[in-house]
Design a protein around this motif. Structure first.
Motif, mmCIF file in Angstrom:
data_model
loop_
_atom_site.group_PDB
_atom_site.id
_atom_site.type_symbol
_atom_site.label_atom_id
_atom_site.label_comp_id
_atom_site.label_asym_id
_atom_site.label_seq_id
_atom_site.Cartn_x
_atom_site.Cartn_y
_atom_site.Cartn_z
ATOM 1 N N VAL A 94 0.851 -0.931 -0.232
ATOM 2 C CA VAL A 94 -0.001 -0.014 0.116
ATOM 3 C C VAL A 94 0.830 1.183 0.121
ATOM 4 O O VAL A 94 1.743 1.337 0.821
ATOM 5 C CB VAL A 94 -0.778 -0.061 1.226
ATOM 6 C CG1 VAL A 94 -1.743 1.330 1.256
ATOM 7 C CG2 VAL A 94 -1.979 -1.325 1.069
ATOM 8 N N ILE A 136 -1.802 1.082 -10.011
ATOM 9 C CA ILE A 136 -2.165 1.502 -8.652
ATOM 10 C C ILE A 136 -3.886 1.404 -8.448
ATOM 11 O O ILE A 136 -4.522 1.809 -9.346
ATOM 12 C CB ILE A 136 -1.905 2.761 -7.827
ATOM 13 C CG1 ILE A 136 -1.949 2.886 -6.690
ATOM 14 C CG2 ILE A 136 -2.501 3.909 -8.644
ATOM 15 C CD1 ILE A 136 -1.326 4.048 -5.633
ATOM 16 N N ALA A 137 -4.399 0.757 -7.436
ATOM 17 C CA ALA A 137 -5.633 0.415 -7.175
ATOM 18 C C ALA A 137 -6.274 0.812 -5.993
ATOM 19 O O ALA A 137 -5.663 1.065 -5.113
ATOM 20 C CB ALA A 137 -6.130 -1.246 -7.836
ATOM 21 N N SER A 138 -7.701 0.869 -6.015
ATOM 22 C CA SER A 138 -8.511 1.284 -4.700
ATOM 23 C C SER A 138 -7.746 2.574 -4.083
ATOM 24 O O SER A 138 -7.484 2.970 -2.860
ATOM 25 C CB SER A 138 -8.216 0.126 -3.696
ATOM 26 O OG SER A 138 -8.590 -0.989 -4.155
ATOM 27 N N LEU A 139 -7.801 3.569 -4.905
ATOM 28 C CA LEU A 139 -7.353 4.894 -4.514
ATOM 29 C C LEU A 139 -8.462 5.593 -3.593
ATOM 30 O O LEU A 139 -9.680 5.536 -3.905
ATOM 31 C CB LEU A 139 -7.111 5.805 -5.619
ATOM 32 C CG LEU A 139 -5.669 5.637 -6.235
ATOM 33 C CD1 LEU A 139 -5.873 6.625 -7.854
ATOM 34 C CD2 LEU A 139 -4.625 6.192 -5.588
ATOM 35 N N CYS A 157 -3.477 10.511 0.301
ATOM 36 C CA CYS A 157 -3.873 9.615 -0.798
ATOM 37 C C CYS A 157 -3.208 8.149 -0.660
ATOM 38 O O CYS A 157 -2.013 7.992 -0.355
ATOM 39 C CB CYS A 157 -3.649 10.017 -2.070
ATOM 40 S SG CYS A 157 -4.473 11.445 -2.409
ATOM 41 N N SER A 158 -3.947 7.009 -0.652
ATOM 42 C CA SER A 158 -3.560 5.856 -0.615
ATOM 43 C C SER A 158 -4.205 4.907 -1.450
ATOM 44 O O SER A 158 -5.168 5.075 -2.151
ATOM 45 C CB SER A 158 -3.698 4.901 0.935
ATOM 46 O OG SER A 158 -5.376 4.878 1.042
ATOM 47 N N GLY A 159 -3.307 3.681 -2.003
ATOM 48 C CA GLY A 159 -3.677 2.695 -2.881
ATOM 49 C C GLY A 159 -2.888 1.638 -3.030
ATOM 50 O O GLY A 159 -1.825 1.672 -2.521
#
Length: 703
Positions: free
Chosen positions: A109, A165-168, A175-177
């Motif tokens: 992550v 990068i997914a699930s932002l 911001c996380s992904g």
């Protein structure tokens, strides 16, 4: 302009001055990232000029801040992770391409913490923070837009995230992904800034005056074909610095294609400055006339037409500084623009006269004739406030404490002009070098007005120059010190002391020959010359401080001006030592780029890395000093109106050769090659293509 830490991040804990700046505003104040709570450790930086860099990181394998991790497995399940970040800086922002090699079967992550405080540049410099309750952020799944609006400005910073990068998600300022695993994951982070001004004023001080950095800053100009390796590195570093500081326009004024001016320096002075931009343009005429044309055009555009005490403006005066941040529009600082400099009109005329000698472009320069006439009127009326024939200035206007100009000379700190007892001289103050600037302005502009067909002004300026020369010789001399006093105070008493200001007088030729050599002996003495450069104030002075701003530090541009002045009075060996010392000093810096100033310690006391804590690097006239130094070594003095190019070359001890190719002189290109012979003499090979010019070579010296 991005002012980041050594690791390429913006961490306010490590450095509260870091940030992404544009238009005197910090648009990004925090930019740090982690993977599964592991902080990156930078292990390598490869920088390509000022617009591109590559960072290589290893992520700390120890668990850190597990609470910040979303949907991640335990830290110890993820092996040591490497990341390479390729950064490109562009107008108003930057783009990072982050490449991770994530092992198969592991979740990783990425958490990117960003913050935009929209602080005015003067807040950052003074650490006097203004609350901004109007900041808001909106995340649309791919971009975070943070905006701020007040009655004076509207700002926005947009951070876009794309790639593998997914699930932002966004929350708590981060911001996380999830990174793609089992292969090389590339994440692109693009940061863009925008500024608008909803409440525009009218008139010459419009708040729309926003400096515009050149998009295209490709290499150009003459080539330093042969020189010692450390000189070549300094030349290349200076050229790259100057390209990074180019300004294409200021607000509504867009300069013509192919010309530009220079911002004064990074990180604090990325804007048009009168004195700095003019001086740098004078220093770099060897590099081409484009900066001179652009600087004259920009400063002519903002030449004052009215007397406005709050901004130190008077009819005909050339500005000191333009600012466009929120504090300026709220009139918390007087920079819209600010005219608190007393030497800018004379420097404008000096540059105009020099540009004519380098180009013979009489008709093209006619566009500046009216501005030049207004500068002359200002010098005679406002510049000489008590009508005694000398230039003198009063202190800044009441309430202008934030302007930062206690003195209106290039040494502008409050304590920069010291009396022997440490007190400040009473106003009005007549700086010695300002008299030289006016003298040189008159000498250079008289024949140009003649070429424009104004013989009356030509004769008048020649007489004024003669009168000033005589008056200066009578008043500005300390027979006990055998030197030029730093200034005259309000009682017309000399401010005594040996300083680099006297070197500027030599540069402009206002000192008679015998006295000039006495002054030169002081400049070359160990009390002034450190072995690296010339101190601003002699170490014998009671107020000497090697780590001060102006009381004994070494400024590269100042040192080369002194060296050029020594040459004017036949002190070639002394000039060559100063120039060679500065090039040696450049070797103390990994990128060979000279800073704005460094400590005034003797060479036997260590290297030249004792730098002033708030200095600028790159800085325009520090980089311009390198170009100016090469011109000094060539002894190049073009006089294209007379179809003559004069060379008086010197080669410093230990140098075997120096060659500069394709120096632009009007429509011609000059190439000069110097080589030390086995007999210790100097061979000179000079040729000129294009317009027929006579090349005169005077007594070449190999030292």
């Amino acid at each position: 302009m991005l002012a980041a830490g050594d690791a390429g991040l913006l961490d306010p804990v490590e450095c509260r001055d870091a940030g992404l700046f544009a238009n005197d505003t910090r648009f990004l104040s925090r930019y740090v990232w982690s993977v599964n709570g592991r902080t990156p450790v930078c292990v390598e930086v490869i920088q390509d000029g000022y617009a591109q860099a590559q960072y290589r990181y290893v992520l700390d394998p120890e668990p850190v801040e597990r609470a910040a991790i979303v949907n991640a497995v335990a830290d110890d399940a993820l092996p040591t992770l490497e990341c390479t970040v390729t950064r490109e800086i562009h107008r108003g922002g930057f783009t990072d391409t982050m490449a991770f090699d994530v092992p198969a079967g592991h979740d990783a992550v990425l958490v990117l913490s960003v913050e935009s405080d929209f602080a005015d540049l003067f807040e950052v410099r003074t650490h006097q923070w203004q609350g901004r309750p109007g900041i808001s952020s909106v995340f649309d799944g791919a971009a975070l837009a943070t905006s701020y609006r007040s009655e004076h400005v509207e700002h926005e910073t947009v951070v876009r995230i794309s790639g593998d990068i997914a699930s932002l998600a966004y929350g708590n300022g981060a911001c996380s992904g999830i990174l793609a695993c089992g292969r090389r994951a590339e994440v692109h982070v693009a940061v863009e800034t925008a500024m608008s001004i909803p409440c525009r004023e009218s008139g010459p001080f419009s708040s729309s005056m926003i400096p515009c950095i050149c998009e295209h800053t490709e290499p150009g100009g003459p080539r330093l074909a042969r020189a010692p390796e450390h000189v070549l590195r300094a030349w290349n570093g200076a050229k790259a610095s100057l390209r990074a500081l180019r300004l294409q326009g200021v607000g509504p004024l867009q300069l013509p294609e192919g010309v530009f001016s220079y911002a004064a320096g990074a990180p604090w002075f990325m804007t048009l400055f009168g004195r700095d931009s003019l001086t740098t343009s004078l220093q770099t005429l060897l590099d081409g006339p484009q900066a001179a044309y652009g600087t004259l055009a920009a400063l002519q555009h903002f030449q004052a037409t009215d007397a406005v005490c709050a901004i130190e403006a008077e009819p005909g005066k050339i500005l000191h500084e333009v600012r466009v941040g929120e504090w300026t529009h709220a009139k918390r600082t007087p920079h819209q623009p600010y005219y608190g400099a007393h030497d800018t009109p004379a420097l404008f005329l000096m540059l105009l006269g020099a540009l004519w000698r380098w180009t013979n472009d009489t008709e093209m320069l006619r566009q500046f004739q009216a501005a030049a006439t207004r500068c002359i009127s200002w010098i005679e009326q406002f510049g000489d406030c008590d009508q005694d024939g000398f230039q003198e200035y009063w202190g800044r206007a009441e309430g202008n404490v934030g302007a930062g100009a206690g003195h209106f000379s290039w040494k502008d700190n409050d304590d920069s002009i010291p009396c022997e007892d440490g007190s400040c001289p009473k106003y009005p103050v007549a700086m010695c070098e300002m008299q030289g600037y006016v003298y040189q302005a008159y000498c250079g502009m008289a024949p140009l007005f003649g070429a424009w067909g104004d013989s009356t002004m030509e004769a008048s300026l020649a007489k004024r120059a003669e009168r000033l020369l005589s008056q200066f010789s009578e008043i500005f001399w300390d027979s006990e010190l055998t030197c030029i006093p730093i200034a005259l105070d309000g009682s017309k008493k000399p401010v005594r002391g040996v300083s680099s200001n006297a070197g500027h007088c030599l540069w402009t030729g206002i000192v008679e020959q015998e006295r000039g050599q006495q002054v030169g002996a002081h400049l070359a003495h160990p009390s002034m010359f450190t072995g690296w450069g010339v101190r601003t104030l002699s170490s014998a002075h009671a107020q000497f401080d090697p780590l001060s701003y102006h009381l004994g530090s070494v400024w590269p541009h100042d040192s080369v001006i002194c060296a050029h002045g020594l040459r004017q009075y036949g002190m070639h060996a002394e000039a060559a030592k100063i120039i060679a010392g500065l090039f040696d000093a450049s070797s103390c810096y990994p990128d060979a780029v000279l800073p704005e100033l460094f400590g005034g310690y003797g060479r036997n006391e260590g290297c030249a890395l004792a730098t002033y804590p708030f200095m600028n690097r790159p800085q325009a006239w520090a980089s311009g000093a390198v170009i100016h130094a090469i011109q000094c070594l060539l002894g190049l003095e073009p006089d294209l109106p007379s179809h003559v190019v004069r060379l008086d070359p010197i080669l410093p001890s230990g140098w075997s050769e120096l060659a500069v190719e394709d120096i632009p002189l009007g429509t011609s290109l000059l190439t000069v090659k110097l080589a030390r012979t086995p007999r210790g003499t100097l061979d000179v090979d000079a040729s000129c293509s294009g317009t027929q010019l006579s090349i005169e070579v005077n007594s070449p010296m190999a030292l």
